[in-house]
Every structure is written in C-alpha cells, then in structure tokens.
Design a protein around this motif. Structure first.
Motif, PDB file in Angstrom:
ATOM      1  N   PRO A 192       0.821  -1.219   0.000  1.00 21.73           N
ATOM      2  CA  PRO A 192       0.000   0.000   0.000  1.00 21.73           C
ATOM      3  C   PRO A 192       0.853   1.268   0.000  1.00 21.73           C
ATOM      4  O   PRO A 192       2.002   1.259   0.435  1.00 21.73           O
ATOM      5  N   LYS A 193       0.247   2.355  -0.461  1.00 24.62           N
ATOM      6  CA  LYS A 193       0.990   3.610  -0.594  1.00 24.62           C
ATOM      7  C   LYS A 193       0.935   4.464   0.663  1.00 24.62           C
ATOM      8  O   LYS A 193       1.757   5.356   0.843  1.00 24.62           O
ATOM      9  N   SER A 194      -0.044   4.244   1.530  1.00 22.17           N
ATOM     10  CA  SER A 194      -0.189   5.088   2.710  1.00 22.17           C
ATOM     11  C   SER A 194      -0.001   4.286   3.996  1.00 22.17           C
ATOM     12  O   SER A 194      -0.220   3.072   4.040  1.00 22.17           O
ATOM     13  N   ASP A 195       0.397   4.990   5.061  1.00 20.10           N
ATOM     14  CA  ASP A 195       0.532   4.350   6.369  1.00 20.10           C
ATOM     15  C   ASP A 195      -0.817   3.853   6.871  1.00 20.10           C
ATOM     16  O   ASP A 195      -0.884   2.854   7.588  1.00 20.10           O
ATOM     17  N   ARG A 196      -1.891   4.560   6.498  1.00 19.48           N
ATOM     18  CA  ARG A 196      -3.223   4.175   6.967  1.00 19.48           C
ATOM     19  C   ARG A 196      -3.578   2.760   6.523  1.00 19.48           C
ATOM     20  O   ARG A 196      -3.999   1.925   7.339  1.00 19.48           O
ATOM     21  N   ILE A 197      -3.389   2.460   5.242  1.00 16.78           N
ATOM     22  CA  ILE A 197      -3.721   1.131   4.735  1.00 16.78           C
ATOM     23  C   ILE A 197      -2.697   0.098   5.206  1.00 16.78           C
ATOM     24  O   ILE A 197      -3.034  -1.059   5.463  1.00 16.78           O
ATOM     25  N   GLN A 198      -1.435   0.515   5.346  1.00 17.58           N
ATOM     26  CA  GLN A 198      -0.415  -0.399   5.887  1.00 17.58           C
ATOM     27  C   GLN A 198      -0.783  -0.819   7.303  1.00 17.58           C
ATOM     28  O   GLN A 198      -0.658  -1.996   7.684  1.00 17.58           O
ATOM     29  N   ASN A 199      -1.276   0.129   8.097  1.00 19.47           N
ATOM     30  CA  ASN A 199      -1.680  -0.192   9.463  1.00 19.47           C
ATOM     31  C   ASN A 199      -2.888  -1.121   9.476  1.00 19.47           C
ATOM     32  O   ASN A 199      -3.013  -1.981  10.356  1.00 19.47           O
ATOM     33  N   VAL A 200      -3.786  -0.944   8.516  1.00 15.97           N
ATOM     34  CA  VAL A 200      -4.943  -1.834   8.406  1.00 15.97           C
ATOM     35  C   VAL A 200      -4.479  -3.266   8.140  1.00 15.97           C
ATOM     36  O   VAL A 200      -4.984  -4.227   8.741  1.00 15.97           O
ATOM     37  N   LEU A 201      -3.528  -3.432   7.238  1.00 15.06           N
ATOM     38  CA  LEU A 201      -3.017  -4.764   6.930  1.00 15.06           C
ATOM     39  C   LEU A 201      -2.338  -5.388   8.147  1.00 15.06           C
ATOM     40  O   LEU A 201      -2.480  -6.585   8.408  1.00 15.06           O
ATOM     41  N   SER A 202      -1.595  -4.589   8.891  1.00 16.77           N
ATOM     42  CA  SER A 202      -0.953  -5.099  10.101  1.00 16.77           C
ATOM     43  C   SER A 202      -2.009  -5.523  11.121  1.00 16.77           C
ATOM     44  O   SER A 202      -1.882  -6.565  11.775  1.00 16.77           O
ATOM     45  N   TYR A 203      -3.068  -4.720  11.235  1.00 16.30           N
ATOM     46  CA  TYR A 203      -4.168  -5.055  12.139  1.00 16.30           C
ATOM     47  C   TYR A 203      -4.824  -6.363  11.718  1.00 16.30           C
ATOM     48  O   TYR A 203      -5.109  -7.234  12.563  1.00 16.30           O
ATOM     49  N   ALA A 204      -5.055  -6.510  10.419  1.00 15.87           N
ATOM     50  CA  ALA A 204      -5.696  -7.726   9.903  1.00 15.87           C
ATOM     51  C   ALA A 204      -4.836  -8.946  10.186  1.00 15.87           C
ATOM     52  O   ALA A 204      -5.341  -9.988  10.623  1.00 15.87           O
ATOM     53  N   ARG A 205      -3.541  -8.823   9.978  1.00 11.76           N
ATOM     54  CA  ARG A 205      -2.656  -9.979  10.162  1.00 11.76           C
ATOM     55  C   ARG A 205      -2.584 -10.399  11.627  1.00 11.76           C
ATOM     56  O   ARG A 205      -2.454 -11.580  11.931  1.00 11.76           O
ATOM     57  N   LYS A 206      -2.673  -9.443  12.534  1.00 12.40           N
ATOM     58  CA  LYS A 206      -2.627  -9.773  13.968  1.00 12.40           C
ATOM     59  C   LYS A 206      -3.921 -10.437  14.435  1.00 12.40           C
ATOM     60  O   LYS A 206      -3.944 -11.048  15.504  1.00 12.40           O
ATOM     61  N   ASN A 207      -4.980 -10.277  13.662  1.00  7.88           N
ATOM     62  CA  ASN A 207      -6.282 -10.783  14.091  1.00  7.88           C
ATOM     63  C   ASN A 207      -6.856 -11.837  13.153  1.00  7.88           C
ATOM     64  O   ASN A 207      -8.067 -12.043  13.104  1.00  7.88           O
ATOM     65  N   LEU A 208      -5.974 -12.529  12.416  1.00  3.88           N
ATOM     66  CA  LEU A 208      -6.450 -13.543  11.480  1.00  3.88           C
ATOM     67  C   LEU A 208      -7.114 -14.724  12.178  1.00  3.88           C
ATOM     68  O   LEU A 208      -7.872 -15.470  11.552  1.00  3.88           O
ATOM     69  N   HIS A 209      -6.833 -14.903  13.455  1.00  4.45           N
ATOM     70  CA  HIS A 209      -7.378 -16.052  14.181  1.00  4.45           C
ATOM     71  C   HIS A 209      -8.885 -15.933  14.421  1.00  4.45           C
ATOM     72  O   HIS A 209      -9.525 -16.888  14.845  1.00  4.45           O
ATOM     73  N   ARG A 210      -9.453 -14.759  14.157  1.00 10.63           N
ATOM     74  CA  ARG A 210     -10.890 -14.587  14.339  1.00 10.63           C
ATOM     75  C   ARG A 210     -11.516 -14.007  13.071  1.00 10.63           C
ATOM     76  O   ARG A 210     -10.811 -13.626  12.133  1.00 10.63           O
ATOM     77  N   ALA A 211     -12.816 -13.956  13.052  1.00 10.32           N
ATOM     78  CA  ALA A 211     -13.540 -13.524  11.849  1.00 10.32           C
ATOM     79  C   ALA A 211     -13.533 -11.998  11.748  1.00 10.32           C
ATOM     80  O   ALA A 211     -14.447 -11.311  12.236  1.00 10.32           O
ATOM     81  N   VAL A 212     -12.509 -11.452  11.123  1.00  9.49           N
ATOM     82  CA  VAL A 212     -12.410 -10.007  10.930  1.00  9.49           C
ATOM     83  C   VAL A 212     -13.221  -9.616   9.690  1.00  9.49           C
ATOM     84  O   VAL A 212     -13.030 -10.179   8.617  1.00  9.49           O
ATOM     85  N   SER A 213     -14.096  -8.650   9.838  1.00  8.96           N
ATOM     86  CA  SER A 213     -14.928  -8.217   8.715  1.00  8.96           C
ATOM     87  C   SER A 213     -14.335  -6.982   8.042  1.00  8.96           C
ATOM     88  O   SER A 213     -13.485  -6.285   8.618  1.00  8.96           O
ATOM     89  N   VAL A 214     -14.807  -6.710   6.830  1.00  6.44           N
ATOM     90  CA  VAL A 214     -14.369  -5.508   6.117  1.00  6.44           C
ATOM     91  C   VAL A 214     -14.806  -4.268   6.882  1.00  6.44           C
ATOM     92  O   VAL A 214     -14.088  -3.254   6.930  1.00  6.44           O
ATOM     93  N   GLU A 215     -15.973  -4.337   7.519  1.00 10.71           N
ATOM     94  CA  GLU A 215     -16.469  -3.199   8.300  1.00 10.71           C
ATOM     95  C   GLU A 215     -15.525  -2.899   9.468  1.00 10.71           C
ATOM     96  O   GLU A 215     -15.260  -1.732   9.789  1.00 10.71           O
ATOM     97  N   GLU A 216     -15.000  -3.951  10.092  1.00  9.18           N
ATOM     98  CA  GLU A 216     -14.066  -3.754  11.201  1.00  9.18           C
ATOM     99  C   GLU A 216     -12.755  -3.137  10.712  1.00  9.18           C
ATOM    100  O   GLU A 216     -12.185  -2.255  11.363  1.00  9.18           O
TER     101      GLU A 216
END
Length: 313
Positions: free
Chosen positions: A206-230
């Motif tokens: 990603p080009k921005s820190d905002r989306i990079q942080n989202v990806l990091s958040y998603a990877r830390k929470n893969l063990h549960r059902a993370v939604s696009v809304e979250e």
C-alpha cells in the motif's frame, strides 16, 4: 524417446536454458536416453542470450513433431517484442506438439500466438498484470510458481523454470524419478505449482501508512472472523470509502486481500509446523478443516495435505 525442443529468441535468459539439466539428470536416473533435447530458433544459426552468450540453433521448421516445445522468456518482453514470423509459425503449427511450455516471460509469446486464450497461466511476478492487460482473454494468476492448463504449461520467473521442468518429468516418469532428480540437483524443496512467488503483504504494498496499518491489524487478528467493516473502522473510514481507497492502493478488494493473508499464513504453518489442519484452520480464521481445504484448492490449486507432503519430501 521424448523429443524436447527449446525455442530461443535474441535476448533469451540463460537461466531458463539451464532447465535442460532436469531432463539430463532424468536420463541419468533412468540410465537410458528417455529425453532428447535440442535448441531451435525461427531460423538456423546463432542466437544471442541476454548475457551475450551465443547458442547454435536449428531451424524450428525442420524440427518436425516434438513431444514438448519450450519457449524461453527475455528480460524485458516489452522492450524486446516477439518476432512476428515466430508468432505466425506458432499459430500455424501449435497442434503438432503434445505440450507447449513458456518459461518466465515466455508466456508473452504464447499469448501473442493466441495459445493462452481462455486458459490459466502465470509468468514472472513483475509482468503478471501487464500480461493480463495486454491479453484479457487469458486468465493470468500472477502469484503461481507454475500453471498447467491442458497442453499449455507456464512458469514464473528465474528458478521457477526448474520447478516446471521437474513437474514435466514427474508427469512423464512419476514422483519417484522426480524426487531422485531433485535430490541429484540439490533442489532442497520441490515446489508445487500452487505455491506463491512471494509474500502476499509484499504484493499488496500500500501507498499510505493508513492502509499499511490496516493490513498489520488484519494480520494480527487472522485467528478470528475479521470483517471488512471492522477494517474500515480501524482506518477511521466508512466501509464504502475504505473499500475504494484500499482497492486503489493495493489493486485488490479488502475481502480478497484478507483471504490472501489467511491463505499465506496457513500455507506457512502447513509447511513449517506439524500442527493438525483443524488447529491451522482455527488459527488463520477459517471455519473448519473443510473450509481451509476449499480455500486452498481455490487459491493454490492443491489441497493442504498435498502441499505438506511435498514440503516434507
């Protein structure tokens, strides 16, 4: 005797030519000449590689019926276009070979000859999207080591050509011969066609820190059902705005990227651990073992247990 013809064009990659060693060692394992390998070009004579090494070639028009034709890629398929007479020849004669393989950007030659129309294919990761844009009739899966669709075989770049050649040998002679060849060539892991060329996270870039942080958040929470809304909430954006920004920066929808991250994490656990599939499924956000298997076959083309067996072999 299986006749294999390597079709070279000016600027071909020397590493791709080195895949002939796979067939050489297959003959050695069998202790008899099962494969006969020769170099061809559109006209007889010397063909110069990207390193300046010239290889003597026969005219492809004199090759007759080959079992397998292998097309070698060039370093820059956009700056080094395929000769028109070669494209015309392939269009007229593609049905006289049992298999046609394109190593690395050799897929561009196949596509220009119309041989990838309606077929799944891959190429070097740096040119996957370009190949898809130039030839929308093909189904380019840019993150695969190699692909097989009927008589058409394609591989990713560089060392992935060795994996494709080894897969050809296994198709002809069986897994035992393939494993022995890999052992003789010190190929410490025989990669299946379904394995990724590189990291899912690296591909998204990603080009921005905002989306990079989202990806990091998603990877830390893969063990549960993370939604696009979250994910949208973690970026302080509305779901609609988040989807638009995410797709613009990464080239993928949030849902597709999330599944890609789950699959990559599951693949690494399958290859590097002895955890049962039930635990891996739970740790990577899949409902159960069956859901994991379905996603694996859809994403990688092979079931998870097959990948585990290959990585251990």
């Amino acid at each position: 005797m299986h006749r294999i013809g390597y079709l070279l064009t000016d600027g071909f990659q020397m590493l791709a030519l080195g895949t002939q060693s796979v067939f050489e060692f297959a003959n050695s394992v069998l202790d008899q000449p099962f494969y006969a390998v020769e170099q061809y070009a559109i006209e007889a004579g010397g063909v110069r590689s990207s390193m300046g090494v010239t290889v003597s070639c026969k005219a492809i028009s004199d090759a007759g019926r080959l079992d397998t034709l292998v097309l070698l890629g060039v370093t820059d398929p956009l700056g080094n276009p395929t000769p028109a007479d070669l494209v015309d020849f392939l269009k007229k004669h593609s049905d006289i070979w049992r298999r046609v393989a394109g190593i690395c950007t050799g897929a561009f030659i196949l596509a220009e000859a119309g041989l990838l129309e309606g077929r799944r294919a891959t190429t070097h990761w740096a040119y996957g999207r370009t190949l898809q844009q130039m030839h929308p009739g093909a189904n380019v899966e840019e993150d695969r080591i190699y692909m097989v669709d009927g008589p058409i075989w394609t591989s990713a770049g560089m060392t992935a050509g060795l994996d494709l050649a080894l897969a050809l040998v296994e198709k002809d002679l069986g897994n035992d011969v393939g494993r022995t060849v890999a052992h003789k060539m010190v190929m410490h892991q025989r990669r299946s066609g379904g394995q990724t060329q590189h990291s899912e996270l690296l591909q998204l870039s990603p080009k921005s820190d905002r989306i990079q942080n989202v990806l990091s958040y998603a990877r830390k929470n893969l063990h549960r059902a993370v939604s696009v809304e979250e994910l949208a909430e973690s970026a302080n954006l509305s779901p609609r705005q988040f989807s638009r920004v995410f797709t613009a920066e990464t080239g993928q929808s949030p849902a597709k990227a999330l599944e890609g991250l789950r699959l990559e994490t599951a693949r690494l656990m399958i290859e590097q651990s002895r955890h049962p599939l039930e635990i891996i499924a739970r740790e990577t956000g899949f409902r159960d073992r069956r859901h994991l298997r379905e996603a694996f076959v859809r994403g990688f083309g092979v079931p998870p247990l097959s990948l585990r067996r290959e990585s251990r072999a």
